[in-house]
Design a protein around this motif. Structure first.
Motif, PDB file in Angstrom:
ATOM      1  N   ALA A 232      -4.869  14.118 -12.786  1.00 24.56           N
ATOM      2  CA  ALA A 232      -3.615  14.310 -11.618  1.00 24.56           C
ATOM      3  C   ALA A 232      -3.509  12.290 -11.489  1.00 24.56           C
ATOM      4  CB  ALA A 232      -4.396  14.944 -10.896  1.00 24.56           C
ATOM      5  N   VAL A 233      -4.597  12.180 -10.986  1.00 22.25           N
ATOM      6  CA  VAL A 233      -4.766  10.477 -10.886  1.00 22.25           C
ATOM      7  C   VAL A 233      -4.098   8.797 -11.628  1.00 22.25           C
ATOM      8  CG1 VAL A 233      -6.040   8.511 -10.039  1.00 22.25           C
ATOM      9  CG2 VAL A 233      -6.915  10.326  -8.997  1.00 22.25           C
ATOM     10  N   ARG A 234      -4.474   9.509 -13.169  1.00 27.02           N
ATOM     11  CA  ARG A 234      -3.558   8.837 -13.675  1.00 27.02           C
ATOM     12  C   ARG A 234      -2.107   8.559 -14.024  1.00 27.02           C
ATOM     13  NH1 ARG A 234      -5.027  10.312 -20.727  1.00 27.02           N
ATOM     14  NH2 ARG A 234      -3.178  11.132 -19.650  1.00 27.02           N
ATOM     15  N   ASP A 235      -1.845  10.091 -13.855  1.00 22.73           N
ATOM     16  CA  ASP A 235      -0.237  10.721 -13.876  1.00 22.73           C
ATOM     17  C   ASP A 235       0.289   9.496 -12.528  1.00 22.73           C
ATOM     18  OD1 ASP A 235      -0.820  11.504 -16.406  1.00 22.73           O
ATOM     19  OD2 ASP A 235      -0.406  13.948 -15.622  1.00 22.73           O
ATOM     20  N   VAL A 236      -0.134  10.125 -11.627  1.00 21.58           N
ATOM     21  CA  VAL A 236       0.688   9.516 -10.693  1.00 21.58           C
ATOM     22  C   VAL A 236       0.713   7.851 -10.263  1.00 21.58           C
ATOM     23  CG1 VAL A 236       0.333   8.982  -7.651  1.00 21.58           C
ATOM     24  CG2 VAL A 236      -0.228  11.399  -8.484  1.00 21.58           C
ATOM     25  N   ALA A 237      -0.357   7.194 -10.785  1.00 25.42           N
ATOM     26  CA  ALA A 237      -0.348   6.027 -11.054  1.00 25.42           C
ATOM     27  C   ALA A 237       1.138   5.266 -11.783  1.00 25.42           C
ATOM     28  CB  ALA A 237      -1.247   5.302 -11.638  1.00 25.42           C
ATOM     29  N   ALA A 238       0.935   6.359 -13.230  1.00 28.23           N
ATOM     30  CA  ALA A 238       1.701   5.787 -14.075  1.00 28.23           C
ATOM     31  C   ALA A 238       3.206   5.925 -13.587  1.00 28.23           C
ATOM     32  CB  ALA A 238       2.589   6.704 -14.606  1.00 28.23           C
ATOM     33  N   GLU A 239       3.576   6.952 -12.391  1.00 26.11           N
ATOM     34  CA  GLU A 239       4.282   7.499 -12.050  1.00 26.11           C
ATOM     35  C   GLU A 239       5.359   6.008 -10.926  1.00 26.11           C
ATOM     36  OE1 GLU A 239       4.749  11.785 -11.233  1.00 26.11           O
ATOM     37  OE2 GLU A 239       4.082  12.585 -12.980  1.00 26.11           O
ATOM     38  N   ARG A 240       4.228   5.953 -10.185  1.00 28.82           N
ATOM     39  CA  ARG A 240       4.710   5.442  -8.538  1.00 28.82           C
ATOM     40  C   ARG A 240       3.602   3.945  -9.083  1.00 28.82           C
ATOM     41  NH1 ARG A 240       3.350   8.843  -3.089  1.00 28.82           N
ATOM     42  NH2 ARG A 240       3.584  10.806  -3.994  1.00 28.82           N
ATOM     43  N   HIS A 241       3.705   3.555 -10.192  1.00 31.00           N
ATOM     44  CA  HIS A 241       3.118   2.084 -10.787  1.00 31.00           C
ATOM     45  C   HIS A 241       2.632   1.459  -9.801  1.00 31.00           C
ATOM     46  CE1 HIS A 241       7.115   2.587 -13.273  1.00 31.00           C
ATOM     47  NE2 HIS A 241       7.760   2.906 -12.223  1.00 31.00           N
ATOM     48  N   LEU A 242       1.238   2.310 -10.264  1.00 31.37           N
ATOM     49  CA  LEU A 242      -0.423   1.848  -8.925  1.00 31.37           C
ATOM     50  C   LEU A 242      -0.682   1.191  -9.360  1.00 31.37           C
ATOM     51  CD1 LEU A 242      -0.567   5.597  -7.319  1.00 31.37           C
ATOM     52  CD2 LEU A 242       1.050   3.784  -6.900  1.00 31.37           C
ATOM     53  N   ASP A 243      -0.950   0.082  -9.278  1.00 30.63           N
ATOM     54  CA  ASP A 243      -2.190  -1.419  -9.836  1.00 30.63           C
ATOM     55  C   ASP A 243      -3.563  -1.529  -9.269  1.00 30.63           C
ATOM     56  OD1 ASP A 243      -0.013  -3.201 -11.087  1.00 30.63           O
ATOM     57  OD2 ASP A 243       0.756  -3.107  -8.404  1.00 30.63           O
ATOM     58  N   PHE A 244      -3.710  -0.059  -9.072  1.00 34.89           N
ATOM     59  CA  PHE A 244      -5.508  -0.152  -8.555  1.00 34.89           C
ATOM     60  C   PHE A 244      -5.565   1.272  -7.270  1.00 34.89           C
ATOM     61  CE2 PHE A 244      -4.612  -2.884  -5.714  1.00 34.89           C
ATOM     62  CZ  PHE A 244      -4.988  -4.085  -4.849  1.00 34.89           C
ATOM     63  N   SER A 245      -6.512   1.620  -7.148  1.00 35.42           N
ATOM     64  CA  SER A 245      -6.358   3.337  -6.748  1.00 35.42           C
ATOM     65  C   SER A 245      -7.539   3.010  -5.477  1.00 35.42           C
ATOM     66  CB  SER A 245      -6.221   4.206  -7.165  1.00 35.42           C
ATOM     67  OG  SER A 245      -4.891   3.834  -7.880  1.00 35.42           O
ATOM     68  N   GLY A 246      -7.939   3.990  -4.526  1.00 35.93           N
ATOM     69  CA  GLY A 246      -9.186   4.455  -3.705  1.00 35.93           C
ATOM     70  C   GLY A 246      -9.179   6.155  -3.338  1.00 35.93           C
ATOM     71  N   ILE A 247      -9.902   6.754  -4.048  1.00 39.60           N
ATOM     72  CA  ILE A 247     -10.051   7.971  -3.583  1.00 39.60           C
ATOM     73  C   ILE A 247     -10.555   8.758  -2.276  1.00 39.60           C
ATOM     74  CG2 ILE A 247     -10.202  10.372  -4.307  1.00 39.60           C
ATOM     75  CD1 ILE A 247      -9.500   9.664  -7.046  1.00 39.60           C
ATOM     76  N   LYS A 248      -9.928   9.142  -0.735  1.00 40.47           N
ATOM     77  CA  LYS A 248     -10.666   8.992  -0.113  1.00 40.47           C
ATOM     78  C   LYS A 248     -12.180  10.593  -0.603  1.00 40.47           C
ATOM     79  CE  LYS A 248     -10.855  11.566   4.212  1.00 40.47           C
ATOM     80  NZ  LYS A 248      -9.861  12.441   5.136  1.00 40.47           N
ATOM     81  N   ALA A 249     -11.515  11.496  -0.965  1.00 44.24           N
ATOM     82  CA  ALA A 249     -12.735  13.051  -1.487  1.00 44.24           C
ATOM     83  C   ALA A 249     -13.289  12.777  -0.463  1.00 44.24           C
ATOM     84  CB  ALA A 249     -13.517  12.074  -2.714  1.00 44.24           C
ATOM     85  N   GLN A 250     -14.438  12.378   0.286  1.00 42.55           N
ATOM     86  CA  GLN A 250     -14.672  13.255   1.473  1.00 42.55           C
ATOM     87  C   GLN A 250     -14.178  13.139   2.779  1.00 42.55           C
ATOM     88  OE1 GLN A 250     -19.299  12.774   1.498  1.00 42.55           O
ATOM     89  NE2 GLN A 250     -18.849  10.852   0.539  1.00 42.55           N
ATOM     90  N   PRO A 251     -14.162  14.490   3.760  1.00 39.76           N
ATOM     91  CA  PRO A 251     -14.663  15.926   3.068  1.00 39.76           C
ATOM     92  C   PRO A 251     -14.092  16.511   2.364  1.00 39.76           C
ATOM     93  CG  PRO A 251     -13.655  15.849   5.141  1.00 39.76           C
ATOM     94  CD  PRO A 251     -13.320  14.263   4.914  1.00 39.76           C
TER      95      PRO A 251
ATOM     96  N   VAL B 122       0.837  -1.460   0.143  1.00 39.21           N
ATOM     97  CA  VAL B 122      -0.166   0.069   0.246  1.00 39.21           C
ATOM     98  C   VAL B 122       0.210   1.126   0.122  1.00 39.21           C
ATOM     99  CG1 VAL B 122      -1.545   1.107   1.133  1.00 39.21           C
ATOM    100  CG2 VAL B 122      -1.937  -0.782   0.992  1.00 39.21           C
ATOM    101  N   GLU B 123       1.009   2.053  -0.962  1.00 34.22           N
ATOM    102  CA  GLU B 123       1.295   3.315  -1.347  1.00 34.22           C
ATOM    103  C   GLU B 123       0.275   4.303  -0.369  1.00 34.22           C
ATOM    104  OE1 GLU B 123       4.749   5.448  -2.142  1.00 34.22           O
ATOM    105  OE2 GLU B 123       4.546   3.865  -2.030  1.00 34.22           O
ATOM    106  N   GLU B 124       0.786   5.628   0.383  1.00 37.86           N
ATOM    107  CA  GLU B 124       0.320   6.396   0.811  1.00 37.86           C
ATOM    108  C   GLU B 124       0.057   7.466   0.103  1.00 37.86           C
ATOM    109  OE1 GLU B 124      -1.913   6.141   3.628  1.00 37.86           O
ATOM    110  OE2 GLU B 124      -2.397   3.608   4.223  1.00 37.86           O
TER     111      GLU B 124
END
Length: 468
Positions: free
Chosen positions: A239-258, A185-187
Motif C-alpha cells: 500500500a505504501v509503495r503504491d501510494v508513493a508511486a501514485e503521488r510521486h513521493l520521493d521519501f516517506s514516514g509512517i506514524k504507526a503508533q498508536p 510535504v504531502e500529508e
C-alpha cells in the motif's frame, strides 16, 4: 557518482595565453582523467581567455545540468573571467588550483576567490596536483554532496499520519522545509494505508510471506504472529509503495503508533522492505521511510542515501554499556534487512534475520524484524534543530559483532525481539547524551563525513561534529 563541469581559466593577454595553452591543457587533461577514473561524468568547457568565452563556456556547462562547476587555475588568470563565469551559472562552485610552482596557479585562485568574496558568492577552494588522489577525493565529495542536496529540491515527502506519541522532534515546519531545502510535504492519513491493505492483492502478499519464510527465520506463535498477520504487514508495504508511486513521493514516514500498532499491525516489515534495495520480486529502488513519521530523521536519511546510494539505518539511541564503551542502537521499527550482512545478495542478509512476534507495546501484533547489524566503520548523523535553526550533528563510529553468548546477553538487556546495532562512537557519552538533539540516529557505511560536511555547507546548515 556526480556530473562535474570543468572550466580552465587563463590569462587574458593573447601572447601569454598562447604560451600557456599547452601547460594548462596538460594539467586539465590529467585532472579530468583522474575524475573520470574515479567514476564521475565530466563535462569540459574548454579554456577561458576572454570575457565572452567566460560567459559562453559557463552557460554551456550549466546547460549540461552539472552538479558542481570547477574553475581550474593552472596559471595566473584574470579574475573578472571567474566573475563572469560565476554569474552565468547558479550552481555550486569549486575553485581548484594547481600547485605546480612553475606557474602561479595559486595566485590566480586567490585573486578569483577574493573577488567572489567581495560580491558574496559562495565557493570552495581546493588545491593540489591535478591527479592527486586526495584532491580528486575532495572534489568528488563536494560534487556528490552537491548532487545530493540538489536532488532534495523539488522533492516530496509523504507523511503518513501525524505526530507520534507527542514526539516534537519528529515534526518539522513545512514552510521551513520548502524555504531552506525545497522539499514539499504531502500529508496522507493512515486510513488510506489501512483501506488499501485490507483490499490489497492477497497473491502478492502470499508470495512475500513465502519468500520471507524461505530466506529468514519466522517464529510464528499463533497469536501475535501468524501467517495472516505477516501477510497483512506485507499488504501494508504494498500500500505504501503504491501510494508513493501514485503521488510521486520521493521519501516517506509512517506514524504507526498508536493507531496501527494497537488496531491493525505494526509497520516494521513495511518499513524494512521499503528501505531495502530488494523484495521478493528482485532488486528495486530504496524508498527511504522513517519510523514514527520522523520528518527530520527522514530528511537526514534521504540526504545520506543520495550521497551513498545505500540504505540508511534508523534507530533509537537505546542504551550505553559503560563496561564496553558501546551503544545499543535499537528500535522496534526500521532496520533495513540489508544491514544484517550488507550484502548484494538478499538471501545472505535475510539468513541473519528473525521475524519475532511483536512485544506487549503493540497489541495488534505482527512481526518484528530482528537482526544484528554487521560490523564495520560507519558514519552517524542527524539533522536537528536548535532554537529553530538546523544543525547537522555528525560522528564517526564502528559497528561491532560479538560471539553468540555475548550477543544474547546484550540484546536481552533491552528488547531481544528488536533489531540492534552495537556501536562504538568517537564521542564521549557525556557529550553525546548532553547535546544530541533527538532520540533517533541514522548511519551509513564508511567514513562519509567529508560529503556530509560539504552538503551541510550547501544547505546553509551548521555542522556540530564530535571526536574524542
Amino acid at each position: 557518482m556526480a556530473r562535474i563541469g570543468v572550466l580552465a581559466v587563463s590569462d587574458g593577454r593573447d601572447h601569454v595565453h598562447r604560451r600557456n595553452t599547452g601547460f594548462i591543457r596538460s594539467k586539465v587533461d590529467d585532472f579530468t582523467a583522474a575524475l573520470t577514473a574515479a567514476g564521475h561524468d565530466v563535462v569540459t568547457g574548454g579554456l577561458v581567455a576572454t570575457n565572452t568565452t567566460a560567459t559562453a563556456a559557463a552557460r554551456s556547462v550549466a546547460a549540461s545540468s552539472v552538479d558542481v562547476t570547477v574553475l581550474y587555475y593552472a596559471v595566473w588568470a584574470f579574475p573578472h573571467f571567474t566573475m563572469l563565469a560565476a554569474d552565468a551559472t547558479t550552481g555550486p562552485l569549486l575553485l581548484v588550483a594547481s600547485t605546480d610552482p612553475t606557474e602561479p596557479g595559486l595566485v590566480g585562485m586567490l585573486a578569483a576567490g577574493g573577488a567572489l568574496d567581495q560580491i558574496g558568492r559562495a565557493h570552495t577552494r581546493l588545491w593540489g596536483g591535478p591527479s592527486d588522489p586526495e584532491l580528486i577525493a575532495e572534489v568528488g565529495a563536494h560534487a556528490s554532496a552537491a548532487a545530493a542536496v540538489g536532488s532534495l529540491r523539488g522533492s516530496t515527502f509523504g507523511r503518513f499520519g501525524g505526530r507520534p506519541m507527542g514526539m516534537n522532534t519528529a515534526v518539522a515546519n513545512t514552510d521551513q522545509w520548502m524555504r531552506e531545502f525545497g522539499v514539499d510535504v504531502e500529508e496522507i492519513d493512515q486510513y488510506e494505508l489501512v483501506r488499501r491493505a485490507d483490499s490489497g492483492a492477497s497473491g502478492e502478499a502470499v508470495s512475500g510471506r513465502k519468500w520471507l519464510e524461505q530466506h529468514a527465520s519466522v517464529h510464528y506463535d499463533g497469536d501475535r504472529l501468524t501467517p495472516e498477520l505477516l501477510e497483512r504487514q506485507l499488504r501494508l508495504y504494498l500500500a505504501v509503495r503504491d501510494v508513493a508511486a501514485e503521488r510521486h513521493l520521493d521519501f516517506s514516514g509512517i506514524k504507526a503508533q498508536p493507531e496501527l500498532t494497537e488496531h491493525f499491525a505494526t509497520a516494521d516489515v513495511a518499513e524494512a522492505l521499503l528501505n531495502d534495495p530488494y523484495d521478493w520480486n528482485g532488486p528495486k529502488a530504496v524508498h527511504v521511510t522513517a519510523t514514527e513519521a520522523d520528518m527530520d530523521g527522514a530528511l537526514t536519511m534521504q540526504l545520506m542515501h543520495r550521497i551513498t546510494g545505500t540504505p540508511v539505518l534508523f534507530a533509537d539511541v537505546r542504551h550505553y554499556h559503560p563496561d564496553r564503551d558501546v551503544w545499543d542502537l535499537c528500535n522496534s521499527g526500521q532496520h533495513a534487512t540489508w544491514f544484517a550482512a550488507r550484502s548484494e545478495d538478499p538471501a545472505e542478509n535475510l539468513a541473519q534475520v528473525h521475524l519475532y512476534p511483536e512485544v506487549f507495546f503493540f497489541p495488534a501484533g505482527g512481526a518484528s524484524v530482528q537482526h544484528i547489524a554487521a560490523p564495520g566503520r560507519m558514519t552517524l548523523a542527524r539533522l536537528s534543530r536548535l532554537d529553530g535553526e538546523y544543525r547537522l550533528q555528525l560522528v564517526l563510529g564502528d559497528f561491532e559483532a560479538y560471539d553468540e553468548r555475548t550477543t544474547e546477553e546484550l540484546v536481552s538487556r533491552s528488547t531481544r525481539e528488536w533489531p540492534h546495532a552495537f556501536a562504538r562512537l568517537d564521542v564521549a557519552p557525556e557529550t553525546f547524551l548532553s547535546r544530541f538533539g533527538a532520540n533517533h540516529v541514522h548511519a551509513v557505511p564508511g567514513d562519509r563525513r567529508r560529503e556530509l560536511r560539504a552538503a551541510a555547507g550547501l544547505m546553509g546548515v551548521r555542522v556540530e561534529e564530535w571526536s574524542r
